[in-house]
Write a protein that holds these residues in place. Sequence first.
Motif, PDB file in Angstrom:
ATOM      1  N   GLU A 109     -17.672 -10.345   6.079  1.00  0.00           N
ATOM      2  CA  GLU A 109     -17.415  -9.259   6.117  1.00  0.00           C
ATOM      3  C   GLU A 109     -17.428  -8.429   4.918  1.00  0.00           C
ATOM      4  N   TRP A 142     -11.021  -8.173  14.759  1.00  0.00           N
ATOM      5  CA  TRP A 142     -10.574  -7.998  13.416  1.00  0.00           C
ATOM      6  C   TRP A 142      -9.175  -8.242  13.300  1.00  0.00           C
ATOM      7  N   ARG A 168      -5.865  -9.256  10.435  1.00  0.00           N
ATOM      8  CA  ARG A 168      -5.443  -9.063   9.153  1.00  0.00           C
ATOM      9  C   ARG A 168      -4.210 -10.148   8.838  1.00  0.00           C
ATOM     10  N   ARG A 222      -0.568 -13.715  10.746  1.00  0.00           N
ATOM     11  CA  ARG A 222      -1.992 -12.981  11.186  1.00  0.00           C
ATOM     12  C   ARG A 222      -1.710 -12.085  12.424  1.00  0.00           C
ATOM     13  N   VAL A 259      -5.922  -6.608  14.786  1.00  0.00           N
ATOM     14  CA  VAL A 259      -6.361  -5.045  14.522  1.00  0.00           C
ATOM     15  C   VAL A 259      -6.996  -4.531  15.631  1.00  0.00           C
ATOM     16  N   CYS A 303      -7.488   3.875  14.031  1.00  0.00           N
ATOM     17  CA  CYS A 303      -8.460   2.772  13.884  1.00  0.00           C
ATOM     18  C   CYS A 303      -9.385   2.917  15.350  1.00  0.00           C
ATOM     19  N   ASP A 339      -0.804  -1.401   5.413  1.00  0.00           N
ATOM     20  CA  ASP A 339      -2.145  -1.705   5.941  1.00  0.00           C
ATOM     21  C   ASP A 339      -2.604  -2.882   4.892  1.00  0.00           C
ATOM     22  N   TYR A 381      -8.635  -8.689   5.556  1.00  0.00           N
ATOM     23  CA  TYR A 381      -9.003  -8.465   6.888  1.00  0.00           C
ATOM     24  C   TYR A 381     -10.292  -9.394   7.246  1.00  0.00           C
ATOM     25  N   CYS A 395     -12.865 -10.963  10.316  1.00  0.00           N
ATOM     26  CA  CYS A 395     -13.711 -10.931  11.386  1.00  0.00           C
ATOM     27  C   CYS A 395     -13.765 -12.387  12.006  1.00  0.00           C
TER      28      CYS A 395
END
Length: 125
Positions: A6, A36, A38, A45, A48, A68, A90, A94, A96
């Motif tokens: 990422e 994704w 976060r 967790r 997203v 988004c 936010d 983050y 992947c």
Amino acid sequence: LVHLVESGGGTVQEGGSLRLSCVASGDTADTNRMGWFRQAPGKEREIVAAIYTRGTTTYIGDSVAGRCTISQDNAKNTVYLLLNNLKPEDTAMYYCAAGRVPVSYWSIGAAYSSWGRGTQVTVSS
């Protein structure tokens, strides 16, 4: 094994935007979805967004709906996450993720078999 890297995180002011990138390498033949997720300190967790890598279907989590966009460039094996109108909530690391994920499990982290190390996003008010 799929290797994910990422990039694109950083510190941004409230109301700003960021585009995160995730480059996939290795054995991606069995991958059908990338997502994704976060995680903020002290929180669980959460999803997203995710994308069907063999087509164009995208999935957006409730917490970022309307702010988004997830997209992909298959030629570059890259998935992008564009976050607009960023809010302090936010702020998170983050991550992947990639895997062969059934459609009904798109938001479930445990359904993804490969993960990147993450990129930090900090939103200042």
